[in-house]
Design a protein around this motif. Sequence first.
Motif, short mmCIF file in Angstrom:
data_model
loop_
_atom_site.label_atom_id
_atom_site.label_comp_id
_atom_site.label_asym_id
_atom_site.label_seq_id
_atom_site.Cartn_x
_atom_site.Cartn_y
_atom_site.Cartn_z
N TYR A 1 -0.24 27.66 -6.54
CA TYR A 1 -1.28 28.55 -6.05
C TYR A 1 -1.76 28.10 -4.66
O TYR A 1 -1.92 26.90 -4.41
CB TYR A 1 -2.49 28.56 -6.99
CG TYR A 1 -2.19 29.09 -8.37
CD1 TYR A 1 -2.32 30.45 -8.65
CD2 TYR A 1 -1.79 28.24 -9.40
CE1 TYR A 1 -2.05 30.95 -9.93
CE2 TYR A 1 -1.51 28.71 -10.67
CZ TYR A 1 -1.65 30.07 -10.93
OH TYR A 1 -1.38 30.55 -12.19
N GLU B 1 -5.52 32.15 0.46
CA GLU B 1 -5.26 32.73 1.77
C GLU B 1 -6.51 33.40 2.32
O GLU B 1 -7.34 33.92 1.57
CB GLU B 1 -4.13 33.76 1.70
CG GLU B 1 -2.78 33.17 1.32
CD GLU B 1 -1.68 34.21 1.35
OE1 GLU B 1 -0.52 33.83 1.58
OE2 GLU B 1 -1.98 35.41 1.13
N PHE C 1 -4.13 41.28 5.30
CA PHE C 1 -3.38 40.03 5.12
C PHE C 1 -2.01 40.08 5.80
O PHE C 1 -1.01 39.57 5.29
CB PHE C 1 -3.23 39.70 3.63
CG PHE C 1 -4.52 39.24 3.00
CD1 PHE C 1 -4.87 37.90 3.01
CD2 PHE C 1 -5.39 40.15 2.45
CE1 PHE C 1 -6.07 37.48 2.46
CE2 PHE C 1 -6.58 39.74 1.88
CZ PHE C 1 -6.93 38.40 1.89
N VAL D 1 -9.06 40.73 -3.95
CA VAL D 1 -9.53 40.30 -2.63
C VAL D 1 -11.05 40.25 -2.63
O VAL D 1 -11.71 41.17 -3.12
CB VAL D 1 -9.03 41.26 -1.53
CG1 VAL D 1 -9.64 40.92 -0.19
CG2 VAL D 1 -7.51 41.22 -1.45
N TYR E 1 -0.43 38.36 -6.25
CA TYR E 1 -1.66 38.15 -5.50
C TYR E 1 -2.87 38.57 -6.32
O TYR E 1 -2.82 39.55 -7.08
CB TYR E 1 -1.64 38.93 -4.19
CG TYR E 1 -0.52 38.51 -3.26
CD1 TYR E 1 -0.67 37.44 -2.39
CD2 TYR E 1 0.70 39.20 -3.28
CE1 TYR E 1 0.35 37.05 -1.54
CE2 TYR E 1 1.73 38.82 -2.43
CZ TYR E 1 1.56 37.75 -1.58
OH TYR E 1 2.57 37.37 -0.74
N SER E 2 -3.95 37.86 -6.13
CA SER E 2 -5.19 38.15 -6.85
C SER E 2 -5.94 39.30 -6.20
O SER E 2 -5.50 39.88 -5.19
CB SER E 2 -6.08 36.91 -6.86
OG SER E 2 -6.67 36.73 -5.57
N THR F 1 2.97 31.68 -6.93
CA THR F 1 4.43 31.72 -6.81
C THR F 1 5.06 30.87 -7.90
O THR F 1 4.49 29.85 -8.33
CB THR F 1 4.89 31.19 -5.44
OG1 THR F 1 4.39 29.86 -5.25
CG2 THR F 1 4.38 32.07 -4.32
N GLU G 1 -3.46 29.87 5.27
CA GLU G 1 -3.69 29.12 4.03
C GLU G 1 -4.82 28.12 4.25
O GLU G 1 -4.80 27.35 5.22
CB GLU G 1 -2.42 28.39 3.61
CG GLU G 1 -1.29 29.33 3.18
CD GLU G 1 -0.09 28.56 2.63
OE1 GLU G 1 -0.19 27.32 2.49
OE2 GLU G 1 0.94 29.21 2.35
N LYS H 1 -2.69 33.43 -3.92
CA LYS H 1 -1.27 33.76 -4.02
C LYS H 1 -0.62 32.85 -5.05
O LYS H 1 -0.75 31.62 -4.98
CB LYS H 1 -0.60 33.57 -2.65
CG LYS H 1 0.91 33.77 -2.65
CD LYS H 1 1.47 33.49 -1.26
CE LYS H 1 2.98 33.60 -1.20
NZ LYS H 1 3.51 33.29 0.15
N ALA I 1 -1.28 39.09 -12.70
CA ALA I 1 -1.64 38.44 -11.45
C ALA I 1 -2.86 37.55 -11.64
O ALA I 1 -3.66 37.76 -12.56
CB ALA I 1 -1.94 39.49 -10.37
N ARG J 1 -7.98 35.59 -0.86
CA ARG J 1 -7.27 35.93 -2.09
C ARG J 1 -6.46 34.71 -2.53
O ARG J 1 -6.31 33.75 -1.75
CB ARG J 1 -6.34 37.12 -1.88
CG ARG J 1 -5.14 36.82 -1.00
CD ARG J 1 -4.26 38.04 -0.81
NE ARG J 1 -3.07 37.72 0.00
CZ ARG J 1 -2.17 38.62 0.39
NH1 ARG J 1 -2.33 39.90 0.07
NH2 ARG J 1 -1.11 38.24 1.11
#
Length: 372
Positions: free
Chosen positions: A76, A79, A87, A145, A142-143, A134, A92, A132, A35, A130
């Motif tokens: 990336y 969020e 969350f 927090v 997810y990274s 994809t 975003e 995100k 991640a 954090r």
Amino acid sequence: MKNITKSIIALFAVVALSCSVEDVQDRPVIEGVDAPVLTAPTAGAAYILKPENATAQAERFTWKLANFGGDVQVDYVVEMDTKGNDFKTPKEIGSSLPSQNQVSVSVAAINGAALSLKATPFAPGEFQVRVKATAGTLAPMYSNVIGIVVTPYTTENPKLYLIGNFLKISGYGEDWINAPTLPAISASGYGKTDFEGYVNINNTSAQFKFIPQATSFDGDYGNATGPDGTYTGLLLQTGESNAGLPAPKTAGYYLMEADTQKLTYKATLTAWSVTGSGTPLGWPAGPDGTPGQDQDMTYNPTTKVWTITLNLTAAEIKFRANDDWKVNYGDKGADGILDFNSDNIKVPSAGNYTITLDLSSPRNYKYTLTKN
């Protein structure tokens, strides 16, 4: 024809042999492995946002790239959500170019996210951010927090809400219960401390407080009294005493004014009427107006508007309080929005009209002329 058919069959056989089971097994499997890791900002970073800096950078978010186990395009986004919300409703606030590890996020972006997350303007609030990652249809990663503190702004006019023992009898809801239906007064602009608005207080023993948020008593303003216990017209922030109307206490429709810098407030009892050359009685006689020349309106506590039905000529009218010119409204620009001590309102044509005066939205007063 037979030779052509044989050739096609032979070609498919070659292709089939080239795609052996071993080849398929040797292909890399694309899936989430590592991640992303958010590296900036640091935990507890605080942002006091201001409208004059809306386009400026509030923060440059950086992170270590995610690993999906293959050569794929990774997108990336950063969020943000309220602390403790896990969350569930993230907003975003920034996105990078594919496979990039940083993004500059503006003051306006963070401010907009904070407000949409129900933050209180000009008050610090705790949030979390954090990253995100994809890659196509693969499950996102997810990274870590990081918690931040944001003090957002609004360019809307700040408001004060009235809460007290007059609400139910006056048509606003249950007494002393926080609700969006609380009557409000509004400042003249962003950053201003001069509040005004109209409130129906149908209680001869009214007690109330001013509160900055309709849903909370935090930062409330109560009444300050003199050494003999009499009303002084002063406010006391987070005061224990409830504000009271100036003596004599009279039920009615009040122009409420308050200044949270000077810590003062004033309540003026008003009764509204229509006057002018378009009405049956014409303009008031005398320089200051003569009582009885006005066409009195009736207040409806359910609809929160004043109404009257009159025969009008194709002339002019205005609204005024207490048969006097100290508080009167006209319409500059004929846009249906009332302006204090402004231009006379033109009656489009002679006829019987239902006239409404709506002072329920502070500093956004409206009227209608509806021909019957």
